[in-house]
Design a protein around this motif. Structure first.
Motif, mmCIF file in Angstrom:
data_model
loop_
_atom_site.group_PDB
_atom_site.id
_atom_site.type_symbol
_atom_site.label_atom_id
_atom_site.label_comp_id
_atom_site.label_asym_id
_atom_site.label_seq_id
_atom_site.Cartn_x
_atom_site.Cartn_y
_atom_site.Cartn_z
ATOM 1 N N SER A 216 0.819 -1.206 0.000
ATOM 2 C CA SER A 216 0.000 0.000 0.000
ATOM 3 C C SER A 216 0.862 1.270 0.000
ATOM 4 O O SER A 216 1.793 1.397 0.797
ATOM 5 C CB SER A 216 -0.875 -0.089 1.250
ATOM 6 O OG SER A 216 -1.510 1.115 1.453
ATOM 7 N N ASP B 219 -2.843 4.581 -3.064
ATOM 8 C CA ASP B 219 -4.075 3.774 -2.989
ATOM 9 C C ASP B 219 -4.797 4.007 -1.670
ATOM 10 O O ASP B 219 -5.928 3.572 -1.486
ATOM 11 C CB ASP B 219 -3.759 2.277 -3.164
ATOM 12 C CG ASP B 219 -2.695 1.829 -2.191
ATOM 13 O OD1 ASP B 219 -3.002 1.676 -1.009
ATOM 14 O OD2 ASP B 219 -1.529 1.662 -2.619
ATOM 15 N N THR B 220 -4.088 4.687 -0.729
ATOM 16 C CA THR B 220 -4.670 4.953 0.592
ATOM 17 C C THR B 220 -4.420 6.416 0.938
ATOM 18 O O THR B 220 -3.349 6.944 0.643
ATOM 19 C CB THR B 220 -4.018 4.038 1.654
ATOM 20 O OG1 THR B 220 -4.209 2.678 1.263
ATOM 21 C CG2 THR B 220 -4.600 4.264 3.036
ATOM 22 N N ALA C 89 -11.251 3.408 -6.135
ATOM 23 C CA ALA C 89 -11.623 4.035 -4.857
ATOM 24 C C ALA C 89 -10.527 3.764 -3.837
ATOM 25 O O ALA C 89 -10.033 2.636 -3.737
ATOM 26 C CB ALA C 89 -12.948 3.470 -4.371
ATOM 27 N N ARG D 107 -8.518 3.489 -0.053
ATOM 28 C CA ARG D 107 -8.751 3.187 1.353
ATOM 29 C C ARG D 107 -8.359 4.441 2.137
ATOM 30 O O ARG D 107 -7.659 5.303 1.611
ATOM 31 C CB ARG D 107 -7.903 1.989 1.790
ATOM 32 C CG ARG D 107 -8.421 0.671 1.227
ATOM 33 C CD ARG D 107 -7.542 -0.480 1.660
ATOM 34 N NE ARG D 107 -7.491 -0.647 3.105
ATOM 35 C CZ ARG D 107 -8.460 -1.159 3.861
ATOM 36 N NH1 ARG D 107 -9.558 -1.598 3.292
ATOM 37 N NH2 ARG D 107 -8.329 -1.261 5.168
ATOM 38 N N TYR D 108 -8.817 4.521 3.372
ATOM 39 C CA TYR D 108 -8.482 5.661 4.227
ATOM 40 C C TYR D 108 -7.779 5.162 5.482
ATOM 41 O O TYR D 108 -8.218 4.169 6.075
ATOM 42 C CB TYR D 108 -9.743 6.426 4.633
ATOM 43 C CG TYR D 108 -10.362 7.187 3.489
ATOM 44 C CD1 TYR D 108 -10.000 8.508 3.244
ATOM 45 C CD2 TYR D 108 -11.293 6.582 2.654
ATOM 46 C CE1 TYR D 108 -10.563 9.214 2.183
ATOM 47 C CE2 TYR D 108 -11.863 7.276 1.595
ATOM 48 C CZ TYR D 108 -11.489 8.593 1.361
ATOM 49 O OH TYR D 108 -12.038 9.279 0.308
ATOM 50 N N MET E 279 -18.219 3.567 5.008
ATOM 51 C CA MET E 279 -16.801 3.389 4.731
ATOM 52 C C MET E 279 -16.131 2.362 5.650
ATOM 53 O O MET E 279 -14.910 2.216 5.617
ATOM 54 C CB MET E 279 -16.070 4.742 4.873
ATOM 55 C CG MET E 279 -16.542 5.798 3.910
ATOM 56 S SD MET E 279 -16.383 5.289 2.185
ATOM 57 C CE MET E 279 -14.635 5.433 1.984
ATOM 58 N N LYS F 59 -15.688 -0.697 5.563
ATOM 59 C CA LYS F 59 -14.850 -1.710 4.901
ATOM 60 C C LYS F 59 -13.646 -1.089 4.184
ATOM 61 O O LYS F 59 -12.849 -1.794 3.583
ATOM 62 C CB LYS F 59 -15.691 -2.492 3.886
ATOM 63 C CG LYS F 59 -16.806 -3.319 4.500
ATOM 64 C CD LYS F 59 -16.797 -4.730 3.936
ATOM 65 C CE LYS F 59 -17.664 -5.738 4.619
ATOM 66 N NZ LYS F 59 -18.170 -5.479 5.933
ATOM 67 N N HIS F 60 -13.554 0.234 4.214
ATOM 68 C CA HIS F 60 -12.499 0.909 3.449
ATOM 69 C C HIS F 60 -11.580 1.739 4.340
ATOM 70 O O HIS F 60 -10.820 2.566 3.836
ATOM 71 C CB HIS F 60 -13.132 1.806 2.381
ATOM 72 C CG HIS F 60 -14.154 1.090 1.566
ATOM 73 N ND1 HIS F 60 -13.806 0.212 0.569
ATOM 74 C CD2 HIS F 60 -15.500 1.069 1.651
ATOM 75 C CE1 HIS F 60 -14.914 -0.299 0.056
ATOM 76 N NE2 HIS F 60 -15.951 0.197 0.700
ATOM 77 N N VAL F 61 -11.696 1.535 5.629
ATOM 78 C CA VAL F 61 -10.965 2.387 6.568
ATOM 79 C C VAL F 61 -10.155 1.554 7.548
ATOM 80 O O VAL F 61 -10.572 0.474 7.970
ATOM 81 C CB VAL F 61 -11.982 3.277 7.353
ATOM 82 C CG1 VAL F 61 -11.381 3.845 8.610
ATOM 83 C CG2 VAL F 61 -12.492 4.410 6.467
#
Ligand code: G3P
Ligand code: CA
Length: 297
Positions: A26, A54-55, A151, A153-154, A189, A191-193
């Motif tokens: 990442s 990507d993050t 999209a 990730r955070y 979010m 699932k993206h954090v």
């Protein structure tokens, strides 16, 4: 006989192809792309994505009216801020400009991009306000859709000033973590954090709220991984040390414990090259373009 041989071959083929798949690596844009665009702002996050991050790494604090704002400090830093009348903020007065004592309507009158940053000479100057976390999620979703980008990730860092900062610069840990969690959840979010913090109290609270939320322990001390994990009381998803602390033994210890290891904040090309010699899971950088060049070649 023939059929079972075929099944066995298929299983072996599948297992070996999994074994050969490298772990994802990442590239995290630190406060966006701070090297080029004012930190922790929507334009900075867009720049990081354009450069191949990507993050998106960002920091959050709380306003008097309970809004989650993206900001590294719980006050307006004298290094980057102009007040509502476009005046510089003296270094010895910056903590008096306490975001926790202001509504977001007041916060958004400050300009955190027009004077640039002395440590980032390539940084573009622009009039820009500290955004709400919820607006970052919305605006970045529109941006990636319009530009056909993946999209992101955070990596959301909950900043605290320790126990002494409770009720002074931020709420106590239970309401603080709940406010941030709710914005992440309401923005769909979860699932993206990943949420990171230097303050073990933050991670301990979040684990109680949602044991499935990935957590990262930020480490800048030289106490060692055992002591730091003992202080935390559980093994999180990721160990995130200052990159100067990375060595083969630390990487091996993370692997042995099933921890990802993602150091911060690696900006120089020589340092990025050195980090590439270790078996890491990612890198946090103010210069996503440099990291892409080093790690993706
Ligand atoms: O992502 C880790 C890194 O951001 C921690 O340091 O001070 O830049 O928030 P800081
Ligand atoms: Ca941070």
């Amino acid at each position: 006989m023939k059929k079972s041989f075929l099944v066995l071959s298929l299983i072996l083929l599948t297992v070996s192809s999994f074994a050969q798949t490298p772990r994802p690596f990442s590239i995290e844009g630190h406060r966006g792309a701070r090297g080029y665009v004012p930190e922790n702002t929507i334009p900075s996050f867009k720049k990081a994505l354009e450069q191949g991050a990507d993050t998106l790494e960002l920091d959050v604090v709380i306003t008097k009216d309970g809004k989650v704002v993206v900001s590294h400090e719980a006050w307006f830093s004298s290094l980057i801020s102009l007040d509502k009348d476009s005046n510089r903020i003296p270094a010895d007065k910056q903590r008096e400009n306490n975001i926790y004592k202001m509504t977001y309507d007041e916060v958004k009158l400050f300009d955190v991009g027009s004077i640039g940053h002395k440590d980032f000479p390539q940084q573009e100057k622009m009039k820009v306000a500290k955004p709400l976390l919820k607006d970052v999620f919305t605006e970045i979703a529109k941006f990636v859709k319009a530009n056909k980008l993946a999209a992101p990730r955070y990596n959301v860092e909950i900043k605290t000033e320790g126990v002494a900062g409770d009720d002074v610069f931020h709420p106590k840990m239970e309401p603080f973590t709940r406010m941030v969690y709710d914005v992440i959840k309401d923005g769909k979010m979860l699932k993206h954090v990943i949420v990171q913090s230097f303050d073990v109290r933050v991670l301990q609270e979040l684990r109680k709220i949602d044991s499935k939320l990935p957590l990262a322990l930020l480490v800048g001390n030289k106490d060692g991984i055992e002591k730091n994990l003992e202080r935390l009381g559980f093994v999180p998803d990721t160990y995130s040390p200052n990159y100067m602390l990375v060595n083969a033994a630390l990487v091996a210890a993370c692997r042995e414990k099933g921890l990802k290891i993602i150091p911060w904040t690696v900006n120089g090309v020589a340092d990025l090259e050195r980090m590439k010699t270790f078996d890491l899971d990612g890198i946090i950088t103010d210069y996503p373009d440099r990291a892409v060049k080093v790690f993706k070649r």
